[in-house]
Design a protein around this motif. Structure first.
Motif: not given
Length: 159
Positions: A48-61
């Motif tokens: 997000e811009g110049s920052q690496v952030m958590v975008a998503a988490k989950g179970e299903s491939f």
């Protein structure tokens, strides 16, 4: 200096500026994926811009695969179960995603950014760098983990 050159220099300066890592967010997602009691099997980290952030988490491939685009850069951490009928083990992969549409400058910057990410996502059996959606294949990932794990003695039959 022409206006086009000035614009290009400004773009290069911004791209090459120091990437920031949401260390707390990445660490929390990493811990959640590593926890065998958690239903979260993967986490994806995007810019997000110049920052690496958590975008998503989950179970299903399938949900995991949907996180990646041809013009995106991302990192992912995945837990898969391997082993034979007598012994099941969780193994972990680190994926660096650089879509085919990513500019050469941003591609080059991924190696230094990956070093920052690996300070947090430190434990994994296999590291893959992918660029095509067709490479996002859970069975191919599992086979890479099995190869990295060494001996594979299962008979396929549990008595």
């Amino acid at each position: 200096m022409t206006a086009d050159v000035q614009v290009q220099e400004e773009v290069v300066r911004r791209v090459m500026s120091m990437t920031q890592i949401d260390r707390d967010g990445l660490r929390d997602a990493y811990s959640e994926v590593r926890d065998d009691k958690s239903e979260v099997n993967w986490a994806v980290f995007k810019y997000e811009g110049s920052q690496v952030m958590v975008a998503a988490k989950g179970e299903s491939f399938d949900d995991f695969k949907a996180q990646f685009g041809e013009d995106e850069r991302a990192f992912a951490y995945i837990r898969l179960q391997t082993g034979d009928e007598m012994s099941k083990r969780s193994k972990f992969l680190l994926v660096t995603w650089v879509g085919l549409g990513v500019s050469p400058i941003k591609k080059a910057k991924m190696s230094t950014d990956k070093a920052l990410v690996k300070e947090i996502l430190a434990n994994f059996a296999v590291e893959l760098t992918l660029e095509s959606l067709s490479e996002l294949d859970v069975e191919a990932f599992r086979q890479e983990l099995i190869k990295a794990g060494g001996a594979n003695y299962g008979t396929g039959i549990r008595e």
